[in-house]
Design a protein around this motif. Sequence first.
Motif, PDB file in Angstrom:
ATOM      1  N   GLN A 183       0.825  -1.219   0.000  1.00  0.00           N
ATOM      2  CA  GLN A 183       0.000   0.000   0.000  1.00  0.00           C
ATOM      3  C   GLN A 183       0.859   1.268   0.000  1.00  0.00           C
TER       4      GLN A 183
ATOM      5  N   ASP B  32      11.800   3.512   4.414  1.00  0.00           N
ATOM      6  CA  ASP B  32      11.594   2.072   4.566  1.00  0.00           C
ATOM      7  C   ASP B  32      12.892   1.434   5.068  1.00  0.00           C
TER       8      ASP B  32
ATOM      9  N   ASN C 104       2.360   4.510   7.471  1.00  0.00           N
ATOM     10  CA  ASN C 104       1.773   3.322   6.841  1.00  0.00           C
ATOM     11  C   ASN C 104       2.494   2.019   7.197  1.00  0.00           C
TER      12      ASN C 104
ATOM     13  N   VAL D 265      -6.130  -7.091   2.234  1.00  0.00           N
ATOM     14  CA  VAL D 265      -5.523  -6.815   0.922  1.00  0.00           C
ATOM     15  C   VAL D 265      -4.518  -7.941   0.662  1.00  0.00           C
TER      16      VAL D 265
ATOM     17  N   THR E  40       0.166  -8.761  -0.482  1.00  0.00           N
ATOM     18  CA  THR E  40       1.231  -7.827  -0.108  1.00  0.00           C
ATOM     19  C   THR E  40       2.276  -8.670   0.631  1.00  0.00           C
TER      20      THR E  40
HETATM   21  N1  LIG Z   1      -2.511  -6.071   3.642  1.00  0.00           N
HETATM   22  C1  LIG Z   1      -3.570  -6.084   4.444  1.00  0.00           C
HETATM   23  O1  LIG Z   1      -4.462  -6.933   4.338  1.00  0.00           O
HETATM   24  C2  LIG Z   1      -3.717  -5.045   5.513  1.00  0.00           C
HETATM   25  C3  LIG Z   1      -4.950  -4.937   6.167  1.00  0.00           C
HETATM   26  C4  LIG Z   1      -5.117  -3.988   7.157  1.00  0.00           C
HETATM   27  C5  LIG Z   1      -4.073  -3.157   7.499  1.00  0.00           C
HETATM   28  N2  LIG Z   1      -2.865  -3.277   6.858  1.00  0.00           N
HETATM   29  C6  LIG Z   1      -1.810  -2.355   7.247  1.00  0.00           C
HETATM   30  O2  LIG Z   1      -1.402  -1.614   6.090  1.00  0.00           O
HETATM   31  C7  LIG Z   1      -0.033  -1.222   6.224  1.00  0.00           C
HETATM   32  C8  LIG Z   1       0.734  -1.620   4.969  1.00  0.00           C
HETATM   33  O3  LIG Z   1       0.576  -3.005   4.798  1.00  0.00           O
HETATM   34  P1  LIG Z   1       0.957  -3.763   3.433  1.00  0.00           P
HETATM   35  O4  LIG Z   1       0.027  -4.924   3.376  1.00  0.00           O
HETATM   36  O5  LIG Z   1       1.050  -2.808   2.314  1.00  0.00           O
HETATM   37  O6  LIG Z   1       2.393  -4.322   3.850  1.00  0.00           O
HETATM   38  P2  LIG Z   1       3.724  -4.715   3.051  1.00  0.00           P
HETATM   39  O7  LIG Z   1       4.336  -5.782   3.881  1.00  0.00           O
HETATM   40  O8  LIG Z   1       3.446  -4.986   1.600  1.00  0.00           O
HETATM   41  O9  LIG Z   1       4.595  -3.397   3.147  1.00  0.00           O
HETATM   42  C9  LIG Z   1       5.028  -2.919   4.372  1.00  0.00           C
HETATM   43  C10 LIG Z   1       6.283  -2.088   4.149  1.00  0.00           C
HETATM   44  O10 LIG Z   1       6.668  -1.578   5.433  1.00  0.00           O
HETATM   45  C11 LIG Z   1       8.052  -1.743   5.586  1.00  0.00           C
HETATM   46  N3  LIG Z   1       8.358  -1.799   7.018  1.00  0.00           N
HETATM   47  C12 LIG Z   1       7.936  -2.729   7.908  1.00  0.00           C
HETATM   48  N4  LIG Z   1       8.419  -2.442   9.117  1.00  0.00           N
HETATM   49  C13 LIG Z   1       9.147  -1.307   8.983  1.00  0.00           C
HETATM   50  C14 LIG Z   1       9.900  -0.522   9.892  1.00  0.00           C
HETATM   51  N5  LIG Z   1      10.005  -0.855  11.175  1.00  0.00           N
HETATM   52  N6  LIG Z   1      10.527   0.585   9.427  1.00  0.00           N
HETATM   53  C15 LIG Z   1      10.431   0.924   8.110  1.00  0.00           C
HETATM   54  N7  LIG Z   1       9.748   0.216   7.216  1.00  0.00           N
HETATM   55  C16 LIG Z   1       9.109  -0.897   7.651  1.00  0.00           C
HETATM   56  C17 LIG Z   1       8.369  -3.043   4.853  1.00  0.00           C
HETATM   57  O11 LIG Z   1       9.767  -3.115   4.514  1.00  0.00           O
HETATM   58  C18 LIG Z   1       7.457  -2.925   3.641  1.00  0.00           C
HETATM   59  O12 LIG Z   1       8.107  -2.219   2.588  1.00  0.00           O
HETATM   60  C19 LIG Z   1       0.462  -1.883   7.512  1.00  0.00           C
HETATM   61  O13 LIG Z   1       0.383  -0.952   8.578  1.00  0.00           O
HETATM   62  C20 LIG Z   1      -0.537  -3.003   7.735  1.00  0.00           C
HETATM   63  O14 LIG Z   1      -0.655  -3.393   9.094  1.00  0.00           O
HETATM   64  C21 LIG Z   1      -2.667  -4.213   5.881  1.00  0.00           C
END
Ligand SMILES: NC(=O)c1ccc[n+]([C@@H]2O[C@H](COP(=O)([O-])OP(=O)(O)OC[C@H]3O[C@@H](n4cnc5c(N)ncnc54)[C@H](O)[C@@H]3O)[C@@H](O)[C@H]2O)c1
Length: 251
Positions: free
Chosen positions: A19, A38, A91, A189, A192
Amino acid sequence: MSGRLSEKVAVITGGAAGQGRAAALLFAREGATVVVADLDEKGGQAVTDDIEAAGGSASFVKADVTDEGQVAALVETTVDTHGRLDVMYNNAGLVRMAPIADLSTEDWDFTMSFELTQVYFGCKYALRQMQRQGSGSIINTASTSGLVGIPGHGPHAASKAGVIGLTRSVAVDYGPHGIRCNAIAPGFVPFTAQTVELSTREFIDMMLALQPLKRPGTPDDVAAAALFLASDESSWITGHVLAVDGGQTAM
Ligand SMILES: NC(=O)c1ccc[n+]([C@@H]2O[C@H](COP(=O)([O-])OP(=O)(O)OC[C@H]3O[C@@H](n4cnc5c(N)ncnc54)[C@H](O)[C@@H]3O)[C@@H](O)[C@H]2O)c1
């Protein structure tokens, strides 16, 4: 580039993938200067390269957002490089999920650090800069797990409910300073980085049964909501939790 975010400087944590990556590309297309933050240097640099190849403006900062000093430095570097900070999109997130009776305290602490405490760091240092400017929009990523009970989500439910409480508190305290703070609560989602293992046909079908719009969400669905909250189109909206969930929380 002109667009809905022209002249704005936006930091997106976790901007290398999922996202965050979708939001980085969209914000840049809408005219923002985007700072991708990141842990993943290669992925983050690839996103900024893509933005620049398309004629946009971006820079990458390697940062672990669970480290307070690195978040302070991220905001400082952004302001030194680009002159201001208009949008802070907290995020990034990483979770260890299990039903509570089976969860180790270490996994609980990890989840709080990677999903809640780092959002406090992001708000804190963004607020200090935005107060100097007298304006700004903070967007925090929550989850439908923070709004309704979902089987097995344990610490994720607690951390994301915490993000929602923090968001409302920031909105109330800093609205008089011209700063808005809203949360996005994505539903599931799939595919991811953090959901790839969960993204079996069986799990996706189970999640689709929980929502009326019978299709999985995409990173672009969430990025579109973030764009609205980042832009001046939402200038009278603060303390709101925008569910982007195919209607899951309406059922
Ligand atoms: N995918 C889903 O179904 C979903 C649903 C609800 C909420 N979310 C939330 O959405 C957000 C994004 O999720 P996504 O699915 O796109 O995840 P993703 O795993 O595809 O991407 C997450 C990114 O965050 C980076 N990251 C993680 N920890 C980090 C840190 N400590 N410092 C810097 N960078 C860091 C990772 O390297 C990665 O690039 C998150 O907060 C997640 O909890 C996701």
